[in-house]
Motif scaffolding. Structure first.
Motif, mmCIF file in Angstrom:
data_model
loop_
_atom_site.group_PDB
_atom_site.id
_atom_site.type_symbol
_atom_site.label_atom_id
_atom_site.label_comp_id
_atom_site.label_asym_id
_atom_site.label_seq_id
_atom_site.Cartn_x
_atom_site.Cartn_y
_atom_site.Cartn_z
ATOM 1 N N PHE A 2 0.834 -1.212 0.000
ATOM 2 C CA PHE A 2 0.000 0.000 0.000
ATOM 3 C C PHE A 2 0.866 1.258 0.000
ATOM 4 C CE2 PHE A 2 -3.881 -1.888 2.518
ATOM 5 C CZ PHE A 2 -4.137 -2.739 1.460
ATOM 6 N N ASN A 9 -7.525 2.192 2.638
ATOM 7 C CA ASN A 9 -6.594 1.094 2.897
ATOM 8 C C ASN A 9 -7.089 0.182 4.018
ATOM 9 O OD1 ASN A 9 -4.832 1.758 0.870
ATOM 10 N ND2 ASN A 9 -3.434 2.901 2.177
ATOM 11 N N ARG A 47 -7.525 -3.634 3.241
ATOM 12 C CA ARG A 47 -6.835 -4.629 4.074
ATOM 13 C C ARG A 47 -7.813 -5.719 4.538
ATOM 14 N NH1 ARG A 47 -2.240 -4.498 7.167
ATOM 15 N NH2 ARG A 47 -1.942 -2.273 6.768
ATOM 16 N N VAL A 84 -0.973 -7.772 3.227
ATOM 17 C CA VAL A 84 -0.388 -6.458 2.986
ATOM 18 C C VAL A 84 1.075 -6.518 3.417
ATOM 19 C CG1 VAL A 84 -0.483 -3.995 3.525
ATOM 20 C CG2 VAL A 84 -2.603 -5.312 3.367
ATOM 21 N N GLU A 139 3.144 -0.568 3.940
ATOM 22 C CA GLU A 139 2.146 0.508 3.922
ATOM 23 C C GLU A 139 2.846 1.821 4.252
ATOM 24 O OE1 GLU A 139 -2.295 1.457 5.798
ATOM 25 O OE2 GLU A 139 -1.238 -0.374 6.330
ATOM 26 N N THR A 198 -3.172 4.883 -3.316
ATOM 27 C CA THR A 198 -4.164 5.938 -3.061
ATOM 28 C C THR A 198 -3.439 7.279 -3.017
ATOM 29 O OG1 THR A 198 -3.991 5.340 -0.729
ATOM 30 C CG2 THR A 198 -5.942 4.567 -1.894
#
Length: 389
Positions: free
Chosen positions: A144, A156, A160, A170, A173, A203
């Motif tokens: 991520f 997120n 997740r 994941v 991040e 994102t």
């Protein structure tokens, strides 16, 4: 000079600052719809009149300008915002003053307001299909990367949970400021290369989105091997990123400019006639366009700008949008939307790979199980670019 017989509406989209690349396209979508409505005689013989402000992508300005629109300009209907943080600035103002706010942007879900009509995809319409697609097509290890504000954190969190339900993982991040340069992404890209995920879920928004994709490509990242998958990266940004750096990357959205339909061709033709090009047409642009048409239909029915009357007329309202038929859900003020997943091809255009068979009912609180049959159909793409079921 203000036309006293016009219906006044407010537009709150940034034409400057870090999110202007998408908000400008949303503004254009709204202005095109207003033009189309006015060219047919307006609503009940009266034209729509837009009062437009540029918040400059400064979060606090959205709230201040919403207040100004309502108090000084006497506007009770506002279309605007891209980032969730800016929506959160406008929300208490429209609720306190009982105005109606149309939000034409995907968002993280988990919100309801009687004063908001949500026109973009919520997680069950884009996050869930994208997670399932990535795990089936690429693999279960996802990294991520997001911008540092509300939407990426919440998106997120949802992603997740969906990945976990499907057996995914994941593997990293990281979050970055909205003004991060390509150089600022160097360390996280090195981390990604080391972790060797099956896909990256991004994102990252605005100008920094462009910088991130370019930096990934410059470091040897290849979308055909390990794609960046997104809910927010749109046609305008892909154009700025460039074909070589963009190829193979994935976006899930209700609308893509490349959709082959009569409604979309008509929309694009009108857009090009007004703005000279369709290069910045995005799902946010299409949502703003569609929301103005939905509003006009409700106003035609009520004949008054009273918030309570308009809300009543809007719930259940249907529109044949460029993406396909959409409908405002009377249960939660969100919108039944189409769901599509597309990859960037060698020409730098999104090519739809999967589409849902019918519009998905919005489920902003993810009440229903996240993993189930979405009735997607794979689209076989011909050499000429046409799509066949």
């Amino acid at each position: 000079m203000t036309n006293k017989t016009s219906w006044k509406i407010g537009l709150l989209f940034s034409t400057s600052g870090v999110t202007s690349i998408i908000e400008q396209s949303q503004l254009h979508g709204a202005l095109l719809a207003i033009d189309q409505i006015n060219s047919k005689g307006g609503v009940r013989g009266r034209p729509l009149e837009a009062i437009s402000y540029d918040p400059g992508s400064v979060v606090s300005r959205y709230g201040e300008l919403a207040e100004q629109l309502i108090v000084e300009n006497k506007v009770s209907v506002i279309f605007g915002c891209y980032m969730s943080s800016s929506r959160k600035e406008v929300l208490p103002i429209v609720e306190r003053r009982n105005a109606l706010f149309f939000y034409p942007t995907i968002y993280e879900g988990f919100e309801y307001s009687p004063n908001v009509i949500y026109g973009g995809a919520c997680p069950n319409q884009n996050s869930v299909p994208l997670a399932n697609y990535l795990m089936n097509a690429n693999g279960q290890r996802i990294f991520f990367v997001g911008s540092n504000y509300i939407y990426p954190y919440e998106s997120n969190r949802v992603m997740r949970n969906v990945l976990r339900q499907g057996g995914g993982e994941v593997v990293g991040e990281r979050y970055f400021d909205l003004e991060t340069s390509a150089e600022g992404f160097r360390d996280v890209i090195a981390e990604i290369m080391s972790a060797k995920p099956d896909a990256i879920f991004s994102t990252v928004v605005g100008q920094s989105c462009i910088e991130f994709y370019r930096a990934y490509h410059a470091a040897g990242g290849d979308g055909r091997v390990c794609p960046i998958a997104s809910l927010t990266t749109n046609e305008g940004e892909i154009s700025a990123i460039g074909r070589e750096a963009a190829v193979g990357h994935i976006t899930a959205a209700p609308y893509f400019r490349s959709i082959q339909s009569v409604a979309n061709r008509r929309f694009l033709k009108a857009y090009e006639a007004k703005f000279g090009s369709t290069i910045d047409v995005t799902s946010g642009c299409e949502a703003a366009y569609s929301q103005v048409h939905l509003f006009a239909a409700a106003l035609e029915e009520t004949g008054e700008m009273d918030t309570d009357s308009l809300r009543e007329a809007l719930l259940g309202e249907v529109f044949d949008a460029p993406q396909g038929q959409i409908k405002i859900d009377a249960d939660n003020h969100h919108t039944y939307l189409q769901s599509r997943i597309a990859k960037v091809n060698e020409q730098g255009e999104f090519e739809v790979d999967l589409k849902v068979r019918r519009a998905i009912k919005p489920d902003p609180y993810l009440v229903y199980p996240a993993i189930h049959d979405w009735s997607f159909r794979t689209l076989k793409v011909t050499a000429s670019g046409g799509h066949h079921a």
